[in-house]
Design a protein around this motif. Structure first.
Motif: not given
Length: 256
Positions: A202, A205, A236, A239-244, A246-247
């Protein structure tokens, strides 16, 4: 006097010689003599409408009448006389038992039973039309008899057994995955490492986003366009790494 020139024409072309194609020699198998010899050897015995030597039947064993029909076993009279079928009606020679008398007073007994007996309860019914059509109340579904059962609301045994089997299978699958990951030298990220990694992503980013905000309003040169595309790709990917991360709460990485 010069020779006359002959004009070339389709009618003046020399005839072509027809060449007949030469046929290749006919194929003859090398096993032909052996096959022919075997065929003659096997067919020679059947030239007389059958085998050369056949056992001749004896003249005494001629075909007799009804000799090929199935024969039933002989009936045994002794067994038939011993085993008699059970009769459902009395025999003609049987006589009823006579002289049996009872001192029971059936009139008084029936009167006492009628007086002391409980009255018969009428069957509960319901009427659904004004014409008076009556139906049994028990089979109508209006009586709450299922919710009054002892096992009402209790989980059936087959469902608990199935849930236990599912949990056991899930546990075995997780154990096999852990064992497989241990064999491949995989390391699981702890919660602190996952949290610090997420914070670092984060933060990166935010830095890239700050650089993106500092771009000029008018992008008219190729270096500016390339720099903008580079920043967009970085944002981009972050953001993809952060989403993975967090999921997925459980993350494994390979040890180097």
């Amino acid at each position: 006097m010069p020779a006359q020139r002959v004009h070339e024409s389709i009618h003046n072309l020399p005839p072509l010689e027809e060449k007949q194609p030469v046929k290749p020699p006919r194929y003859i198998s090398t096993f032909r003599p052996a096959v022919k010899c075997d065929a003659e050897k096997n067919k020679a015995q059947w030239k007389t409408m059958g085998p050369a030597k056949v056992a001749v039947p004896s003249p005494k064993k001629f075909l007799q009448k009804h000799s090929k029909e199935p024969k039933l076993p002989a009936r045994k009279k002794e067994q038939d006389s011993k085993k008699l079928p059970a009769l459902s009606v009395p025999r003609r020679t049987d006589h009823p038992i006579m002289g049996i008398q009872s001192k029971k007073n059936f009139i008084n007994t029936n009167a006492v039973a009628a007086i002391t007996g409980l009255p018969k309860k009428p069957q509960p019914i319901y009427v659904d039309r004004r014409q008076g059509d009556k139906y049994l109340l028990e089979t109508s579904g209006l009586v709450p008899k299922y919710i009054k059962k002892k096992d009402y609301g209790v989980t059936p045994k087959y469902i608990t057994r199935r849930n236990e089997e599912v949990k056991r299978a899930q546990k075995e699958y997780e154990d096999s995955i852990l064992e497989h990951l241990k064999k491949r030298a995989m390391k699981r990220l702890s919660d602190e490492e996952r949290r610090s990694l997420l914070q670092g992503l984060k933060k990166n980013w935010e830095e890239v986003y700050r650089d993106f905000q500092c771009l000029s309003v008018e992008i008219d040169t190729i270096p500016k366009k390339l720099h903008k595309e580079k920043l967009e790709l970085q944002m981009k990917q972050l953001e993809h790494d952060i989403e993975v991360i967090e999921k997925h709460k459980v993350i494994y990485i390979a040890n180097e």
